[in-house]
Structures are given as structure tokens and as C-alpha cells.
Design a protein around this motif. Structure first.
Motif, short mmCIF file in Angstrom:
data_model
loop_
_atom_site.label_atom_id
_atom_site.label_comp_id
_atom_site.label_asym_id
_atom_site.label_seq_id
_atom_site.Cartn_x
_atom_site.Cartn_y
_atom_site.Cartn_z
N LEU A 1 0.84 -1.19 0.00
CA LEU A 1 0.00 0.00 0.00
C LEU A 1 0.88 1.25 0.00
O LEU A 1 1.87 1.31 0.74
CB LEU A 1 -0.92 0.02 1.23
N ARG A 2 0.53 2.23 -0.81
CA ARG A 2 1.28 3.49 -0.88
C ARG A 2 0.41 4.61 -0.33
O ARG A 2 -0.74 4.78 -0.75
CB ARG A 2 1.68 3.81 -2.33
N LEU A 3 0.95 5.35 0.62
CA LEU A 3 0.22 6.44 1.25
C LEU A 3 0.11 7.61 0.28
O LEU A 3 1.12 8.12 -0.24
CB LEU A 3 0.93 6.87 2.53
N VAL A 4 -1.12 8.05 0.04
CA VAL A 4 -1.36 9.18 -0.86
C VAL A 4 -1.66 10.45 -0.07
O VAL A 4 -1.13 11.52 -0.36
CB VAL A 4 -2.54 8.87 -1.82
N GLY A 5 -2.52 10.36 0.95
CA GLY A 5 -2.86 11.53 1.74
C GLY A 5 -4.03 11.24 2.66
O GLY A 5 -4.45 10.10 2.83
N VAL A 6 -4.54 12.30 3.28
CA VAL A 6 -5.67 12.21 4.21
C VAL A 6 -6.71 13.22 3.79
O VAL A 6 -6.38 14.38 3.47
CB VAL A 6 -5.22 12.48 5.66
N ILE A 7 -7.97 12.81 3.75
CA ILE A 7 -9.06 13.72 3.44
C ILE A 7 -9.99 13.80 4.64
O ILE A 7 -10.25 12.80 5.31
CB ILE A 7 -9.83 13.29 2.18
N GLY A 8 -10.48 15.00 4.91
CA GLY A 8 -11.39 15.19 6.03
C GLY A 8 -10.77 14.93 7.37
O GLY A 8 -11.48 14.75 8.36
N ARG A 9 -9.44 14.87 7.46
CA ARG A 9 -8.73 14.59 8.70
C ARG A 9 -9.24 13.31 9.37
O ARG A 9 -9.19 13.17 10.58
CB ARG A 9 -8.85 15.77 9.68
N LEU A 10 -9.72 12.39 8.57
CA LEU A 10 -10.22 11.12 9.10
C LEU A 10 -9.90 9.95 8.18
O LEU A 10 -9.46 8.91 8.64
CB LEU A 10 -11.72 11.21 9.33
N TYR A 11 -10.10 10.13 6.89
CA TYR A 11 -9.96 9.03 5.94
C TYR A 11 -8.61 9.09 5.25
O TYR A 11 -8.27 10.09 4.59
CB TYR A 11 -11.09 9.07 4.91
N VAL A 12 -7.84 8.03 5.41
CA VAL A 12 -6.51 7.93 4.82
C VAL A 12 -6.64 7.33 3.44
O VAL A 12 -7.24 6.26 3.27
CB VAL A 12 -5.59 7.07 5.71
N VAL A 13 -6.09 8.00 2.44
CA VAL A 13 -6.15 7.54 1.05
C VAL A 13 -4.88 6.77 0.74
O VAL A 13 -3.77 7.28 0.92
CB VAL A 13 -6.32 8.73 0.08
N LEU A 14 -5.05 5.53 0.27
CA LEU A 14 -3.93 4.66 -0.06
C LEU A 14 -4.12 4.14 -1.47
O LEU A 14 -5.24 4.09 -2.00
CB LEU A 14 -3.84 3.49 0.92
N GLU A 15 -3.02 3.73 -2.07
CA GLU A 15 -3.05 3.12 -3.41
C GLU A 15 -2.45 1.73 -3.34
O GLU A 15 -1.40 1.52 -2.71
CB GLU A 15 -2.28 3.97 -4.42
N SER A 16 -3.14 0.76 -3.96
CA SER A 16 -2.61 -0.60 -4.06
C SER A 16 -2.48 -0.95 -5.53
O SER A 16 -2.88 -0.18 -6.41
CB SER A 16 -3.54 -1.59 -3.35
N ASP A 17 -1.95 -2.14 -5.81
CA ASP A 17 -1.84 -2.56 -7.20
C ASP A 17 -3.19 -2.96 -7.77
O ASP A 17 -3.29 -3.30 -8.96
CB ASP A 17 -0.85 -3.72 -7.33
N ARG A 18 -4.24 -2.91 -6.94
CA ARG A 18 -5.58 -3.26 -7.41
C ARG A 18 -6.49 -2.05 -7.53
O ARG A 18 -7.57 -2.16 -8.09
CB ARG A 18 -6.22 -4.27 -6.45
N GLY A 19 -6.10 -0.91 -6.96
CA GLY A 19 -6.93 0.27 -7.07
C GLY A 19 -6.77 1.20 -5.88
O GLY A 19 -5.68 1.35 -5.32
#
Length: 626
Positions: free
Chosen positions: A436-454
Motif C-alpha cells: 500500500l502506498r500512502l497518498v494523503g488524508v481527506i477530512g482529517r479522518l480518511y486515509v487515502v492509499l493506493e494498491s496494485d488493485r486500485g
């Protein structure tokens, strides 16, 4: 004057029809079961006007001779059993011999059959009107049997009046046919409604029974739900019958296999909870409780599992003759069955959560050069209260950070056809087993990650809840025997006779759990001690809930089960909240700690910690695929 008289046969058949034939779906059920018992490989079901005007079932089974075709229309005429002892080991779907004469007594009935292997071109056709035979003649047709039921309840207008709308009756028929199709994926099914083809299911020819059920599920309802394969087997302990023999009988086998929903896949009703016992679709409260017990904290309160489970037991271990329509069954050793089904579900979920050893040993992508390889646990956020137990994070040893993977260029982005189809995979890979690659945080609650599946979204509060919950439970587990704290004022509790008898049998278990409960009369108990982490403001309610827990979880429940709700509420207060800012290293440690959890995909209340949106779903949302 004699007031008791013997009813005519036609009246007796109509009374039996009231038990067997509840609605058109009951007719379809009885006829399809006969076809499946006759070793049919292809079934065609036709209905008109919701089954009121016409129900026609055609199969390519064994068929019948002329004599058998006439005899099968007599009450209690069957080829399934011969002696009373056969009732204790029923291996077929039907066995009573009541269905055909009952259906024929309340409809215009036509039976056309030709025996398989008969060299003659002619079969037999029997025409019945309201229970009276009108004609028996030769009829042509392929080997197999065709039963045609027209104008159901034409001679019972009161019963016909209570039928629902055509759409409702059709929905009941389609629901049963979908269950039969799932139970027998090797049989081809065709369903026509008002001369319109609803679905045509080819026979699934594969030795992999899990794959066969998956394919049949996809054909029936489509969807991309993530399902996990269940495979569990055990043996009943032998029973020694001292009256008959001193040597115990051979132990009976037990098996559970099928598919259950992965964490996050649930419904608000039990509609998608399909359970089969020896290929027979059944309803059983014990199995329903066992499913909920197997999921436990992986399921939100008020939600129900999605499953297609097949329970296989020896015929002598289950009684299918307890319900007129054979919808319910009774196990002779129901407690063991419930325990094993719950264990099968729990082990399947744990296997799904468990990280793959090979994937953990070989890193997929190197860490970002700007970050050191071992990251020390970050300091707790300023809002957290100090305390060794609840400070986050609490890792037994430094944990390597999440591997950072550079985003692939647009030319290398996976296309929808290249994305693995999760429902077809026998064992889908868990989300936390992929990089998993860390992309960022939205709404100071939900962490956005990227995987090889989406795309992957993580709820930092729910994830931290799960981490703290398991860490606290592990610490409590290591504290030795279950402690017990005396109450200042013991409470007397009066229960119903049934609950009192159950708790009387569980007193030793309650003592092991740290609950001081003793008999104080016929139906009265004295509660004088509780585990320290259990607060019971209403002792009677606590004891009743405890009895329910013991009934659901069985003898293997531990003392920590009684305090789970307290622990869950405690960690909810101490976990990171929305608007609590977390730096990159803190988020990486949060994800890595989540990887080490036993049940990482749900918080202690059953809410999801991670949500995945694969590339195919993204392509659909952007209109790139249909």
C-alpha cells in the motif's frame, strides 16, 4: 348414533394438500424435488399467472413405467423408503409419497412419463381432474417425466382467494428455484415465466465444488461480492448403546463447506443467508446463531452474514421429518453442530486475515529513501491521556514501514480485463497482504492509499480502535486465571424454569468465568461475585444476557467475552478521532500495526476499517466501461 366417521379419500387428499401445497411455490418445490431424486440432469420449469394457471416441470430423469405412473398417484406410495427404520436415515429430498396425490386433488393434473432405457417409443400419460382419473393412455415424449398442473385450487375457492398477487407468487417460485439451482450446480435449470425465458443455467461441469457454487451464484445474481471459501470437517464422538452392544458404533462424519462473505459484506436481513443440509435448503435457528457467533466482532449489530453453506452429516444424525413442508430439520447433536459451524466460519475469517508468510518475507517495493528502514513508534497525540495500556501505538517491537510504491505511468495502469475477478478466485488475497502506498488524508479522518488493485480508504479511528482492542484483550488474556470480585450486597435473581435449568447446568462454567452464582431455591439464584471488568447495574438482565451468550458461544466461551463490550467502549474513547492530525510516519505505523491484528478489517463494533475500490469500479464510474 356414531359421530365419528372415516373421511372419503378425496377429502383426505385435500386435507393433506392443505399441509403440503401452501401456494404455487410448494407445487414447484415438490415436483423439482421428485425430479432431482430421479437423477435428472436437466430441469425446465414453466409457470403462468404466478403459477395459478400453469405449473409445468419437465426433467430427463429415470421416468416411470405405466404401473409406477398409476401407483405414484396413490397416497403414501413412494420408492424412497420401505421400512419404518428408513425414516431415521433419509438420503433423498422427498420420502412421504403425499405430494403428487395431494397436488392432483386440487388441480387439473397431467402426468406424462417415459422410462429411461425403455426401447419402446411410447410413454404413459395420466390425466386427473380434482383427484379423479379421467384418462390413462399412451403418450410420446423423451425419456423422463413432465408434470403439468393447471388451475391450482380450482375446486377450493377459499384457498385460491388467499393467494397473493402474480408477482409475489412468481417471486416465491423463483426464490425456491434459485436455492435448488445452488444446491445442485451440476444440474441445468431453465425457468420460463408467462412464455418468457427468465434464466437458463447450464450445468457446471467441474470437480471444484466451490468454483461450481461461485459460478452458479454469479449466474443467478451477478455482482462482485468478495466471498471466502469454507472447508471444515469433524467427527461426532461414537455413542455406546449398552442395551444393544458393548462396542461403540463408528464415529459419524460432519463437514461444512461453501462460501461466506468477507468482512464488510453483510445484509440488513437474512435474505442472502442460504444454508443447505445434505443439499436440502433448510431454516434452522441454531445455524443462524452459529453464523453470528462465527463472525462475532467482524459484523455490525443489526447486520447479518451473506453465505451459501453446505452442511453434510450422515442421514442418521439429522431428522428431516419434523415439518410438513420439510423446511426445518433437527440435529440429534445440535450443540456440536452449532459449535462446529461457528468454528468453521471463525477459522475461515482468521485464515483470510492472516498474512501470507511469503509475502511478508520478501518486500515488494523498497521503502522511500527519505525515511529510515525501522521507524520508532511515534509519540501519542497531545489529546491522548497518559497511561501505559492505552497509549498508541503499542508495538512489541519496532515495525518496518509500509513499502512505498511509485505510481505506475498511465500506459501501465491495469485495464479492467486485467484486474483479477475476486468472486472467481477460490481464495482472494487479503487487502493488507498487498503493498500500500500512502497518498494523503481527506477530512482529517480518511486515509487515502493506493494498491496494485486500485484505491483504498482507511478510517483512522476505526483502525486504531481495532488495534487498541486487540492489544488490551491480549493483555487481559495474559493476566492468568479469571479474577473475581465480591459484591458488597449479593443479589437474588428469580428466573423462568427453562433459564434456571440451563444455568444450573452451567454453574461450573460460570465459576471458571469469575461469576459467583449459586442456587438459592427452586428457580432462584444468588449472585455474589463478578469479574472486575464487568459492571452490572441490573443483575437479572446481566444473568439473562450471560445465559444467551453461553447458548450462542457454547462451553468454550472465555471470561474476556463478558468484558468485551466494556473494552470496546474504552478503546473507542481513547482511539484517535476525526480531526486528529497524524503525520506520515504515524499513519505508516497505524497501517503496520493493523496488519498485525487478528481481525484487522473491522473495528470491535463491526464497522469496516478499510474500503477498497478496484480499477474496474473506477473505470465504470468514469464511463470507460459499461
Amino acid at each position: 348414533m356414531n359421530r365419528i366417521r372415516l373421511l372419503p379419500e378425496q377429502v383426505a387428499n385435500q386435507i393433506a394438500a392443505g399441509e403440503v401445497v401452501e401456494r404455487p411455490a410448494s407445487v414447484v418445490k415438490e415436483l423439482v424435488e421428485n425430479s432431482l431424486d430421479a437423477a435428472a440432469t436437466r430441469l425446465t420449469v414453466e409457470i403462468q399467472a404466478g403459477g395459478r394457471s400453469l405449473v409445468r416441470v419437465t426433467d430427463d430423469g429415470l421416468g416411470m413405467s405405466r404401473d409406477d405412473a398409476l401407483l405414484c398417484l396413490e397416497r403414501h406410495a413412494t420408492s424412497k423408503i420401505v421400512r419404518a427404520e428408513d425414516l431415521s436415515s433419509i438420503a433423498t429430498l422427498g420420502f412421504r409419497g403425499e405430494a403428487l396425490p395431494s397436488i392432483a386433488s386440487v388441480s387439473r393434473f397431467t402426468l406424462t412419463t417415459r422410462e429411461r432405457g425403455d426401447d419402446g417409443p411410447e410413454g404413459t400419460q395420466v390425466v386427473i381432474n380434482g383427484g379423479k382419473i379421467l384418462a390413462v393412455k399412451a403418450g410420446g415424449g423423451a425419456p423422463g417425466t413432465t408434470v403439468e398442473v393447471r388451475q391450482l385450487f380450482f375446486n377450493l375457492p377459499a384457498r385460491r382467494k388467499f393467494l397473493r398477487s402474480e408477482e409475489t407468487e412468481s417471486a416465491h417460485i423463483q426464490h425456491y428455484l434459485s436455492l435448488a439451482a445452488l444446491a445442485f450446480p451440476a444440474v441445468a435449470f431453465e425457468f420460463l415465466k408467462d412464455s418468457r425465458l427468465v434464466w437458463q443455467l447450464p450445468a457446471v461441469k467441474t470437480a471444484d465444488k466451490w468454483l461450481a457454487v461461485r459460478e452458479r451464484l454469479r449466474s443467478l445474481q451477478g455482482g462482485d461480492e468478495k466471498l471466502l471459501a469454507v472447508d471444515f470437517s469433524a467427527q461426532f464422538p461414537p455413542i455406546i448403546d449398552e442395551a444393544e452392544s458393548e462396542t461403540p458404533a463408528a464415529p459419524a462424519s460432519f463437514a461444512v463447506w461453501g462460501l461466506i462473505g468477507a468482512p464488510g459484506v453483510s445484509r440488513s436481513t437474512r435474505q442472502d443467508q442460504r444454508v443447505f443440509v445434505n443439499r436440502r435448503p433448510v431454516e434452522n435457528r441454531g445455524i443462524n446463531f452459529a453464523l453470528l457467533e462465527g463472525y462475532h466482532t467482524a459484523l455490525m449489530k443489526g447486520r447479518y452474514p451473506v453465505c451459501c453453506l453446505f452442511v453434510e452429516v450422515e442421514a442418521a444424525e439429522v431428522d428431516v421429518n419434523i415439518h410438513p413442508a420439510k423446511r426445518e430439520v433437527k440435529f440429534h447433536r445440535e450443540r456440536a453442530v452449532r459449535q462446529w459451524i461457528g468454528q468453521a466460519v471463525r477459522e475461515t475469517l482468521l485464515k483470510f486475515h492472516a498474512p501470507a508468510p511469503a509475502a511478508r518475507a520478501a518486500p515488494i517495493a523498497p521503502p522511500t529513501p527519505a525515511e529510515p528502514a525501522p521507524v520508532s513508534p511515534p509519540a501519542p497525540a497531545p489529546q491522548r491521556q497518559p497511561g501505559d495500556l492505552l497509549n498508541w501505538p503499542m508495538s512489541p517491537a519496532p515495525i518496518a514501514p509500509v513499502a512505498q510504491r511509485p505510481a505506475p505511468p498511465a500506459s501501465q495502469q491495469p485495464l479492467p480485463a486485467q484486474v483479477p475477478d475476486q468472486p472467481v478466485t477460490p481464495h482472494p488475497s487479503a487487502l493488507l497482504q498487498v503493498p500500500l502506498r500512502l497518498v494523503g488524508v481527506i477530512g482529517r479522518l480518511y486515509v487515502v492509499l493506493e494498491s496494485d488493485r486500485g484505491l483504498v480508504l482507511l478510517d483512522q479511528h476505526a483502525a486504531h480502535e481495532r488495534i487498541l482492542f486487540e492489544q488490551m484483550m491480549r493483555r487481559l488474556e495474559g493476566s492468568g486465571p479469571s479474577p473475581s470480585q465480591r459484591l458488597l450486597l449479593p443479589e437474588t435473581i428469580e428466573l423462568s424454569a427453562r433459564d434456571a435449568q440451563f444455568l444450573r447446568e452451567q454453574l461450573s462454567t460460570l465459576t471458571r468465568l469469575g461469576v459467583g452464582l449459586s442456587e438459592f431455591g427452586e428457580r432462584t439464584f444468588l449472585l455474589d461475585a463478578l469479574p472486575p471488568f464487568v459492571k452490572a447495574s441490573q443483575p437479572r438482565r446481566f444473568i439473562l444476557e450471560l445465559a444467551d451468550e453461553l447458548k450462542a458461544a457454547g462451553q468454550e466461551v472465555n471470561a474476556l467475552r463478558l468484558g468485551e463490550s466494556v473494552v470496546a467502549k474504552t478503546v473507542c474513547r481513547h482511539a484517535v478521532k476525526a480531526n486528529d492530525p497524524l503525520a506520515g510516519p504515524e499513519l505508516e505505523n497505524l497501517i503496520e500495526d493493523l496488519r498485525h491484528c487478528v481481525m484487522p478489517y473491522t473495528c470491535p463494533h463491526g464497522r469496516p476499517t478499510l474500503i477498497e475500490m478496484n480499477f474496474r469500479e473506477l473505470e465504470k464510474k468514469f464511463g470507460r466501461t459499461q
